[in-house]
Scaffold this active site. Structure first.
Site, PDB file in Angstrom:
ATOM      1  N   GLY A 109     -10.210   0.246  -0.389  1.00 27.53           N
ATOM      2  CA  GLY A 109      -8.971   0.735  -0.972  1.00 27.53           C
ATOM      3  C   GLY A 109      -8.466  -0.241  -2.017  1.00 27.53           C
ATOM      4  O   GLY A 109      -9.240  -1.007  -2.607  1.00 27.53           O
ATOM      5  N   ARG A 110      -7.165  -0.244  -2.244  1.00 25.16           N
ATOM      6  CA  ARG A 110      -6.592  -1.107  -3.273  1.00 25.16           C
ATOM      7  C   ARG A 110      -6.905  -2.579  -3.025  1.00 25.16           C
ATOM      8  O   ARG A 110      -7.328  -3.308  -3.932  1.00 25.16           O
ATOM      9  CB  ARG A 110      -5.072  -0.919  -3.327  1.00 25.16           C
ATOM     10  CG  ARG A 110      -4.586   0.461  -3.749  1.00 25.16           C
ATOM     11  CD  ARG A 110      -3.067   0.500  -3.660  1.00 25.16           C
ATOM     12  NE  ARG A 110      -2.468   1.755  -4.072  1.00 25.16           N
ATOM     13  CZ  ARG A 110      -2.233   2.768  -3.249  1.00 25.16           C
ATOM     14  NH1 ARG A 110      -2.582   2.675  -1.974  1.00 25.16           N
ATOM     15  NH2 ARG A 110      -1.658   3.865  -3.694  1.00 25.16           N
ATOM     16  N   ILE A 111      -6.689  -3.038  -1.793  1.00 25.87           N
ATOM     17  CA  ILE A 111      -6.898  -4.457  -1.502  1.00 25.87           C
ATOM     18  C   ILE A 111      -8.385  -4.786  -1.497  1.00 25.87           C
ATOM     19  O   ILE A 111      -8.803  -5.835  -2.003  1.00 25.87           O
ATOM     20  CB  ILE A 111      -6.236  -4.839  -0.168  1.00 25.87           C
ATOM     21  CG1 ILE A 111      -4.727  -4.580  -0.236  1.00 25.87           C
ATOM     22  CG2 ILE A 111      -6.495  -6.303   0.152  1.00 25.87           C
ATOM     23  CD1 ILE A 111      -3.992  -4.773   1.083  1.00 25.87           C
ATOM     24  N   SER A 127     -17.258   2.395   3.923  1.00 26.74           N
ATOM     25  CA  SER A 127     -16.058   3.204   4.127  1.00 26.74           C
ATOM     26  C   SER A 127     -16.517   4.589   4.556  1.00 26.74           C
ATOM     27  O   SER A 127     -17.701   4.915   4.454  1.00 26.74           O
ATOM     28  CB  SER A 127     -15.206   3.286   2.856  1.00 26.74           C
ATOM     29  OG  SER A 127     -15.958   3.858   1.796  1.00 26.74           O
ATOM     30  N   ARG A 128     -15.580   5.391   5.054  1.00 31.63           N
ATOM     31  CA  ARG A 128     -15.958   6.733   5.500  1.00 31.63           C
ATOM     32  C   ARG A 128     -16.558   7.547   4.368  1.00 31.63           C
ATOM     33  O   ARG A 128     -17.513   8.301   4.566  1.00 31.63           O
ATOM     34  CB  ARG A 128     -14.741   7.452   6.091  1.00 31.63           C
ATOM     35  CG  ARG A 128     -14.355   6.971   7.473  1.00 31.63           C
ATOM     36  CD  ARG A 128     -13.119   7.660   7.982  1.00 31.63           C
ATOM     37  NE  ARG A 128     -11.936   7.333   7.178  1.00 31.63           N
ATOM     38  CZ  ARG A 128     -10.713   7.775   7.423  1.00 31.63           C
ATOM     39  NH1 ARG A 128     -10.498   8.612   8.411  1.00 31.63           N
ATOM     40  NH2 ARG A 128      -9.698   7.406   6.657  1.00 31.63           N
ATOM     41  N   ARG A 186      -6.103  -5.608  10.550  1.00 28.99           N
ATOM     42  CA  ARG A 186      -5.322  -5.585  11.779  1.00 28.99           C
ATOM     43  C   ARG A 186      -6.174  -6.195  12.887  1.00 28.99           C
ATOM     44  O   ARG A 186      -7.401  -6.023  12.916  1.00 28.99           O
ATOM     45  CB  ARG A 186      -4.941  -4.149  12.163  1.00 28.99           C
ATOM     46  CG  ARG A 186      -3.805  -3.566  11.351  1.00 28.99           C
ATOM     47  CD  ARG A 186      -2.459  -4.092  11.821  1.00 28.99           C
ATOM     48  NE  ARG A 186      -1.337  -3.323  11.307  1.00 28.99           N
ATOM     49  CZ  ARG A 186      -0.580  -3.684  10.280  1.00 28.99           C
ATOM     50  NH1 ARG A 186      -0.839  -4.815   9.636  1.00 28.99           N
ATOM     51  NH2 ARG A 186       0.428  -2.925   9.908  1.00 28.99           N
ATOM     52  N   ASP A 208      -6.717 -13.764  10.007  1.00 29.63           N
ATOM     53  CA  ASP A 208      -5.292 -13.767   9.690  1.00 29.63           C
ATOM     54  C   ASP A 208      -4.515 -12.868  10.630  1.00 29.63           C
ATOM     55  O   ASP A 208      -3.289 -12.857  10.603  1.00 29.63           O
ATOM     56  CB  ASP A 208      -5.083 -13.309   8.236  1.00 29.63           C
ATOM     57  CG  ASP A 208      -3.627 -13.396   7.789  1.00 29.63           C
ATOM     58  OD1 ASP A 208      -2.966 -14.408   8.106  1.00 29.63           O
ATOM     59  OD2 ASP A 208      -3.135 -12.449   7.143  1.00 29.63           O
ATOM     60  N   GLU A 222      -0.705 -10.230  18.590  1.00 27.43           N
ATOM     61  CA  GLU A 222       0.148 -11.190  17.875  1.00 27.43           C
ATOM     62  C   GLU A 222       1.551 -11.246  18.485  1.00 27.43           C
ATOM     63  O   GLU A 222       2.085 -10.211  18.896  1.00 27.43           O
ATOM     64  CB  GLU A 222       0.273 -10.780  16.396  1.00 27.43           C
ATOM     65  CG  GLU A 222      -1.021 -10.819  15.647  1.00 27.43           C
ATOM     66  CD  GLU A 222      -0.859 -10.293  14.215  1.00 27.43           C
ATOM     67  OE1 GLU A 222       0.290 -10.126  13.756  1.00 27.43           O
ATOM     68  OE2 GLU A 222      -1.881 -10.052  13.573  1.00 27.43           O
ATOM     69  N   HIS A 277      -0.940 -14.468  10.318  1.00 24.64           N
ATOM     70  CA  HIS A 277      -0.654 -13.195   9.637  1.00 24.64           C
ATOM     71  C   HIS A 277       0.186 -13.425   8.374  1.00 24.64           C
ATOM     72  O   HIS A 277       1.302 -12.926   8.240  1.00 24.64           O
ATOM     73  CB  HIS A 277       0.066 -12.224  10.571  1.00 24.64           C
ATOM     74  CG  HIS A 277      -0.070 -10.787  10.141  1.00 24.64           C
ATOM     75  ND1 HIS A 277      -0.104  -9.737  11.027  1.00 24.64           N
ATOM     76  CD2 HIS A 277      -0.186 -10.213   8.906  1.00 24.64           C
ATOM     77  CE1 HIS A 277      -0.229  -8.591  10.375  1.00 24.64           C
ATOM     78  NE2 HIS A 277      -0.278  -8.865   9.084  1.00 24.64           N
ATOM     79  N   GLY A 332      -0.973 -12.769   5.146  1.00 25.70           N
ATOM     80  CA  GLY A 332      -1.587 -12.122   3.987  1.00 25.70           C
ATOM     81  C   GLY A 332      -0.627 -11.846   2.844  1.00 25.70           C
ATOM     82  O   GLY A 332      -0.929 -12.109   1.690  1.00 25.70           O
TER      83      GLY A 332
END
Length: 329
Positions: A162-164, A183-184, A241, A265, A270, A288, A290
């Site tokens: 995706g974007r990231i 990816s799918r 995640r 991260d 958490e 965490h 990011g």
């Protein structure tokens, strides 16, 4: 305004989760802002207040806007979520009840990609261990040993494009590191080789960088089989995640030498991190962070505010999620 105040001619909003200045001060006098930092605080709001609330700002991923929470707010129209991931929001329930859900994409893309790249290099070149070496005084008496890992002989498989994921890939391109992805479905926006099968990609690379959404469809997708396929030179970087990685399988892979190292991260529970990970020298652990710079977190908070203000001024939501697309009023 304090929790419990009622207004018959203003729009009642709820800040659900940690309260920060942009969220607290971002709304005009046309709004009444209530606060509930925890689920218990939400349940302590009076029924009259819950009846009034039309919009909710969910301010952190640890606050769950699940079916039970949302059903307590019968007039809710929008949930504006802080963060690009929204697995803590019951988007299916929202869609069934004509509730718009928004998130905060784009404004954090480059920041998270920076951290992912920094975490990769720190893990490979063992920067944390090197820092401790200097602080201990050992450098004054002996030369620091060579790092086992290097970015120079790596092939990276990105899990999620995706974007990231694309922003991470651009940084790897600049570092002359080959990139493939899983990816799918293939992404129309990139030319990197797509692997529909994650195991096959793990066999073809020695580094996995994970940046997929959380949720049931990705829960523990990085499991023992994937780690075994990655192999003894393998490095895992997770900025997605914690739920995406089977933590116990990862711990065993690191202990046994099935993979070389990991940079994390995010974690499954958490802020609780398994003690076994804390004691390992071949793991870099981040809390965490990011998107955790002042400039980026402020931009995320502002987008939460702007989504709510846009909606309640009669305009379209700025960044609705796929499950609740804007179809007009």
């Amino acid at each position: 305004m304090t929790a419990g105040s009622i207004s018959s001619d203003k729009i009642d909003l709820l800040i659900y989760g940690p309260v920060r200045p942009i969220l607290e001060n971002g709304f005009s006098d046309h709004f009444v802002v209530h606060k509930a930092e925890t689920r218990g605080d939400l349940e302590r709001l009076t029924p009259a207040v819950r009846e009034k609330i039309r919009g909710v700002a969910v301010t952190y991923h640890t606050v769950r806007a699940d079916r039970d929470s949302l059903s307590q707010l019968p007039k809710i129209e929008m949930v504006a979520s802080f963060g690009v991931g929204y697995d803590h929001i019951d988007a299916k329930y929202a869609a069934e009840h004509n509730i718009i859900v928004t998130n905060t994409p784009d404004v954090l893309t480059e920041e998270v990609a920076d951290v992912a790249m920094g975490l990769l290099i720190s893990t490979l070149r063992e920067f944390i261990k090197a820092d401790r070496y200097v602080r201990s005084g050992l450098w004054q008496t002996q030369n620091y040993p060579l790092s086992v890992g290097s970015l120079r002989d790596r092939k990276v498989g990105i899990v999620g494009m995706g974007r990231i994921g694309q922003a991470i890939a651009r940084r790897l391109d600049a570092s002359l590191v080959p990139v493939v992805y899983h990816s799918r479905n293939p992404s129309k926006d990139v030319s990197y080789k797509h692997y529909p099968d994650l195991i096959e990609m793990a066999k073809a690379v020695d580094t996995l960088m994970v940046i997929v959404p959380g949720g049931a469809s990705t829960n523990k997708m990085i499991n023992a089989e994937v780690l075994k396929a990655l192999g003894p030179r393998g490095v895992l970087i997770n900025v997605a995640r914690g739920s995406v990685v089977d933590e116990q399988a990862l711990i065993q892979a690191l202990k046994s030498g099935a993979i070389l190292a990991a940079g994390l991260d995010v974690f499954a529970a958490e802020p609780n991190v398994p003690d076994e990970l804390k004691t390992m020298q071949n793991v870099v652990l981040l809390p965490h962070i990011g998107s955790a710079s002042v400039v980026t977190r402020n931009a995320m908070d502002q987008l939460v505010v702007d989504n709510l203000k846009s909606w309640f001024s009669g305009k379209a939501p700025l960044t609705p999620v796929a499950e609740t697309p804007f179809k007009g009023r």
